[in-house]
Design a protein around this motif. Structure first.
Motif, PDB file in Angstrom:
ATOM      1  N   VAL A  52       1.004  -1.162   0.024  1.00 42.06           N
ATOM      2  CA  VAL A  52       0.042  -0.248  -0.015  1.00 42.06           C
ATOM      3  C   VAL A  52       0.988   1.211   0.029  1.00 42.06           C
ATOM      4  O   VAL A  52       0.700   2.097   0.961  1.00 42.06           O
ATOM      5  N   SER A  53       1.581   1.455  -1.114  1.00 39.92           N
ATOM      6  CA  SER A  53       2.566   2.429  -1.225  1.00 39.92           C
ATOM      7  C   SER A  53       2.715   3.146  -2.712  1.00 39.92           C
ATOM      8  O   SER A  53       2.087   2.249  -3.541  1.00 39.92           O
ATOM      9  N   LYS A  54       3.084   4.232  -2.811  1.00 38.76           N
ATOM     10  CA  LYS A  54       3.257   4.800  -4.133  1.00 38.76           C
ATOM     11  C   LYS A  54       4.597   5.057  -4.425  1.00 38.76           C
ATOM     12  O   LYS A  54       5.086   5.686  -5.577  1.00 38.76           O
ATOM     13  N   GLU A  55       5.448   4.638  -3.507  1.00 32.96           N
ATOM     14  CA  GLU A  55       6.805   5.007  -3.689  1.00 32.96           C
ATOM     15  C   GLU A  55       7.652   4.375  -4.882  1.00 32.96           C
ATOM     16  O   GLU A  55       8.474   4.636  -5.472  1.00 32.96           O
ATOM     17  N   GLY A  56       7.163   2.972  -5.143  1.00 33.54           N
ATOM     18  CA  GLY A  56       7.893   2.157  -6.047  1.00 33.54           C
ATOM     19  C   GLY A  56       7.590   2.654  -7.394  1.00 33.54           C
ATOM     20  O   GLY A  56       8.863   2.878  -8.006  1.00 33.54           O
ATOM     21  N   LEU A  57       6.584   3.347  -8.040  1.00 33.07           N
ATOM     22  CA  LEU A  57       6.375   3.603  -9.374  1.00 33.07           C
ATOM     23  C   LEU A  57       6.693   5.114  -9.602  1.00 33.07           C
ATOM     24  O   LEU A  57       7.096   5.653 -10.595  1.00 33.07           O
ATOM     25  N   SER A  58       6.365   5.910  -8.495  1.00 27.79           N
ATOM     26  CA  SER A  58       6.487   7.246  -8.377  1.00 27.79           C
ATOM     27  C   SER A  58       7.843   7.717  -8.156  1.00 27.79           C
ATOM     28  O   SER A  58       8.301   8.918  -8.615  1.00 27.79           O
ATOM     29  N   GLU A  59       8.683   7.026  -7.449  1.00 25.62           N
ATOM     30  CA  GLU A  59      10.133   7.403  -7.156  1.00 25.62           C
ATOM     31  C   GLU A  59      11.111   6.510  -7.523  1.00 25.62           C
ATOM     32  O   GLU A  59      11.984   6.920  -8.404  1.00 25.62           O
ATOM     33  N   ALA A  60      10.907   5.368  -7.249  1.00 23.72           N
ATOM     34  CA  ALA A  60      12.058   4.390  -7.499  1.00 23.72           C
ATOM     35  C   ALA A  60      12.266   4.037  -9.024  1.00 23.72           C
ATOM     36  O   ALA A  60      13.467   3.907  -9.699  1.00 23.72           O
ATOM     37  N   PHE A  61      11.050   3.885  -9.652  1.00 22.51           N
ATOM     38  CA  PHE A  61      11.169   3.528 -11.052  1.00 22.51           C
ATOM     39  C   PHE A  61      11.801   4.611 -11.801  1.00 22.51           C
ATOM     40  O   PHE A  61      12.608   4.166 -12.661  1.00 22.51           O
ATOM     41  N   PRO A  62      11.081   5.561 -11.795  1.00 20.60           N
ATOM     42  CA  PRO A  62      11.823   6.825 -12.728  1.00 20.60           C
ATOM     43  C   PRO A  62      13.545   6.932 -12.444  1.00 20.60           C
ATOM     44  O   PRO A  62      14.146   6.865 -13.308  1.00 20.60           O
ATOM     45  N   ARG A  63      13.763   6.744 -11.342  1.00 24.84           N
ATOM     46  CA  ARG A  63      15.060   7.025 -10.860  1.00 24.84           C
ATOM     47  C   ARG A  63      16.203   6.010 -11.432  1.00 24.84           C
ATOM     48  O   ARG A  63      17.174   6.213 -12.068  1.00 24.84           O
ATOM     49  N   LEU A  64      15.595   4.677 -11.232  1.00 22.76           N
ATOM     50  CA  LEU A  64      16.438   3.413 -11.704  1.00 22.76           C
ATOM     51  C   LEU A  64      16.440   3.455 -13.341  1.00 22.76           C
ATOM     52  O   LEU A  64      17.372   3.038 -13.821  1.00 22.76           O
ATOM     53  N   VAL A  65      15.469   3.659 -13.801  1.00 26.01           N
ATOM     54  CA  VAL A  65      15.115   3.600 -15.524  1.00 26.01           C
ATOM     55  C   VAL A  65      16.092   4.715 -15.783  1.00 26.01           C
ATOM     56  O   VAL A  65      16.956   4.484 -16.824  1.00 26.01           O
ATOM     57  N   LYS A  66      16.163   5.929 -15.211  1.00 21.83           N
ATOM     58  CA  LYS A  66      17.293   7.015 -15.865  1.00 21.83           C
ATOM     59  C   LYS A  66      18.591   6.515 -15.637  1.00 21.83           C
ATOM     60  O   LYS A  66      19.433   6.866 -16.453  1.00 21.83           O
TER      61      LYS A  66
END
Length: 699
Positions: free
Chosen positions: A165-179
């Motif tokens: 129940v979090s939004k950190e994965g797609l909103s924070e970690a995913f863009p940072r790791l893809v970049k």
């Protein structure tokens, strides 16, 4: 279909273990969710997760999970970066090769001195297109790898947000790791595709044609590359299943024949071991041929899997589509026939299934004319199966092999290329099978059913040939391959003026001396000459043919060293030395096997009567020794081709560069080891984490 299953379906087998460990991450995520008593507050990912952990136990936290995802993503990004770098280097080498072709330099330095200049120039252009195809295949594979891991990273972080129940994965970690990993930058692959298309159009066979490298290959008659779409070709998978079925069936049938041989025979008074074994030379000749087919397929398969471009090194027509599966299929079919016919012969002779024919003219009441029909039928089927037309192995390729054998036999008159050199070496390893040829001919042309005189001759010498055949024909056949190879060494010395070819000549002269001395009744001389020849050949194999020294065999040297940035040894060169394709332990094992097999090689060149008087043991001994030498030569061939690709040690090629597959990444710590840590990182992992943080800042 669940994404985990989809990921497994699309993974390339040789890169298995380098993909994002989706299932392991998912399992740990489910454990975290199950241990959480109450929903977490959004944005918090530090501290202990879950109140169900036992007192004093360090629980695996969400922070540890995210850190693992971060490390895996960075590892994948590094993999893709190194792969692109390797492909760019190959493209630069290809550009130089094409410039040389266009200027005519490499046409003047013909790789194959036995081929006409126009034909060799055409072959060189085909090899350029073949190399472009391999690089193009590498680009496809790497693009698919990046896209699949990009999707896996999205799916696992989405599952993280859903489970916790979090939004950190797609909103924070995913863009940072893809970049940071650049998994979404498809422009790098598009640039490689454009360069490949440009190189494809530079060939005279595809000049002024606006087409992809794949189309250019098809126009030139080279066929498709190894990977089609997202998965391994279904035909390849089916061939592996069929091969596994044949291998399993063959082993079971061999065991069944062993049981039949051990069972008591019908009417022991008329059963004769000697009469039963007289057609063995024919069966053994066919078996040796089948073993050679199996070994040819194994050598090609190992070379393919180890990125040893044997087709290029052996100067095979680039349009040739003969694969390891072709050799395996022919060998499996003919092996099944061998087992079937030999099994029928065993059952028929031991239990008298068919009525005897002209038994009164033979050795005893069990002698029969029809027993010769089994080896004759097997021989005919083997010849037909080998020469049968094939859309894959065309007759011109078979004739090319025969022409290579002719050049080997007339070596001083023809220049020697690497393929002829290999043919000559292989011929020296079939000395014992060649000795079986006159024995098989003597049996087939002798009186049938076998008479008492012929059976007694078999008991004495192991076959039904006359003393004249043993004195002149057998030694001549056993020594001819070494004589041919010695002739090649003389021609190589004449062409290159290098003294090492004279030392190589000495090795084969020692082997010829073994053949001569083995026909004398001087055991001391035989042991001395055989020992010198064995040690000579072993040292030459390891040091000269395989190029193995302290760097490759001793721990602490750079044979398996990797760059500080983790670059694969196949992509790097340390101290100006090319890296080998196999682990150090493989070279040690092969050296040991070569020494043992070389030591038994002396038995293949001496009469079996000097070893034992038991005819059954003699037959088994000859069969085993012949098989061991063929297998040893196959092992030798893989390392010989590998060393030739790396160093061009013998100077056969005008071009040192060899097109290769996309190199794999270095070995990494299995993901399970990461999850074994309850919380935090050990010293090595902490250093790795610091490096990742530094790379983030640099990017």
């Amino acid at each position: 279909m669940k994404f985990g299953k989809q990921l497994e379906e699309y993974e390339l087998p040789e890169w298995k273990g380098y993909y994002l460990p989706y299932k392991l991450l998912k399992r740990k995520l489910e454990d975290l969710s199950a241990r959480t008593d109450t929903p977490r507050s959004q944005g918090s990912h530090s501290g202990r997760v879950g109140g169900s952990a036992l007192e004093g136990e360090e629980a695996y936290t969400e922070a540890d999970w995210l850190r693992t995802v971060e490390e895996e993503a960075m590892r994948i990004g590094d993999f893709v970066d190194r792969g692109i770098h390797g492909l760019e280097q190959q493209l630069k080498d290809l550009e130089k090769m094409i410039e040389g072709l266009q200027s005519g330099r490499h046409i003047e330095e013909s790789i194959d001195e036995n081929a006409p200049t126009d034909e060799e120039a055409s072959f060189l252009e085909l090899r350029v297109l073949q190399a472009v195809g391999r690089v193009s295949e590498g680009v496809q594979r790497l693009r698919l790898f990046a896209e699949l891991n990009h999707a896996a990273l999205y799916k696992i972080l989405k599952k993280h947000d859903k489970q916790l129940v979090s939004k950190e994965g797609l909103s924070e970690a995913f863009p940072r790791l893809v970049k940071a990993t650049r998994l979404n930058e498809t422009g790098r692959f598009d640039a490689l595709d454009r360069d490949l298309k440009k190189l494809s159009s530079a060939s005279s066979k595809t000049e002024d044609i606006d087409a992809s490298p794949e189309v250019a290959r098809l126009i030139a008659g080279l066929g498709r590359t190894g990977v089609v779409g997202l998965t391994v070709q279904p035909a390849s998978h089916r061939s592996e299943l069929v091969l596994s079925f044949f291998l399993g069936s063959s082993v079971a049938l061999f065991l069944a024949i062993g049981v039949l041989l051990c069972l008591p025979e019908k009417s022991p008074k008329t059963f004769s071991e000697a009469y039963f074994l007289t057609p063995i030379p024919v069966f053994r000749v066919v078996f040796s041929f089948l073993l050679i087919l199996w070994c040819m397929g194994a050598v090609a398969k190992i070379c393919d899997q180890s990125d040893v471009n044997h087709m290029f090194i052996l100067n095979v027509d680039p349009r040739c589509r003969v694969t390891p599966e072709f050799f395996f299929a022919r060998a499996a079919t003919l092996t099944t026939l061998w087992i079937l016919i030999f099994g029928m012969y065993v059952v028929d002779y031991k239990w008298k299934i068919l009525p005897t024919v002209w038994a009164r003219e033979g050795y005893n009441k069990r002698a029969s004319f029809h027993f010769v029909l089994y080896p004759v039928l097997l021989l005919l089927l083997t010849i037909v199966g080998s020469l049968a037309p094939s859309t894959i192995c065309r007759q011109r390729y078979k004739l090319a092999v025969l022409r290579s054998v002719k050049r080997t036999a007339l070596a001083p008159l023809f220049a020697v290329d690497f393929a002829d050199n290999m043919v000559g070496d292989v011929m020296t390893s079939i000395a014992k099978p060649l000795e079986d040829v006159p024995a098989a001919v003597c049996y087939l042309l002798s009186h049938h059913p076998q008479e008492e005189e012929l059976v007694e001759r078999f008991v004495t010498s192991g076959d039904t040939c006359s003393d004249t055949t043993h004195r002149w024909v057998v030694p001549l056949l056993a020594g001819m391959p070494f004589f041919f190879r010695a002739g090649q060494c003389v021609r190589r010395y004449r062409d290159t003026k290098e003294c090492r070819h004279l030392w190589n000549l000495g090795k084969y002269l020692c082997s010829l001396l073994v053949v001569i001395v083995s026909r004398m009744d001087n055991t001391a001389m035989l042991v001395s000459v055989s020992t010198v020849a064995t040690v000579y050949a072993f040292l030459w194999d390891v040091g000269l043919d395989w190029g193995l020294g302290a760097r490759e065999l001793m721990p602490g040297n750079s044979a398996e060293a990797r760059n500080v940035d983790g670059e694969s040894p196949k992509l790097s060169q340390k101290n100006g030395l090319r890296q080998r394709h196999f682990p150090r332990k493989v070279y040690w094992l092969c050296s040991l096997v070569d020494l043992v097999a070389r030591s038994t090689w002396v038995f293949t060149l001496m009469p079996t009567s000097l070893v034992t008087g038991n005819i059954v043991i003699r037959v088994i001994l000859v069969s085993v020794m012949s098989s061991v030498e063929i297998v040893r030569r196959s092992m030798w061939a893989v390392l010989r081709i590998e060393y030739e690709q790396l160093s061009n040690a013998s100077g056969f090629r005008a071009l040192l560069w060899v097109p290769s597959k996309l190199n794999t990444a270095p070995e990494r710590r299995p993901s399970k080891a990461r999850f074994a840590q309850a919380k935090g990182l050990d010293g090595e992992a902490a250093a790795c984490q610091a490096g990742i943080t530094q790379r983030y800042q640099m990017r």
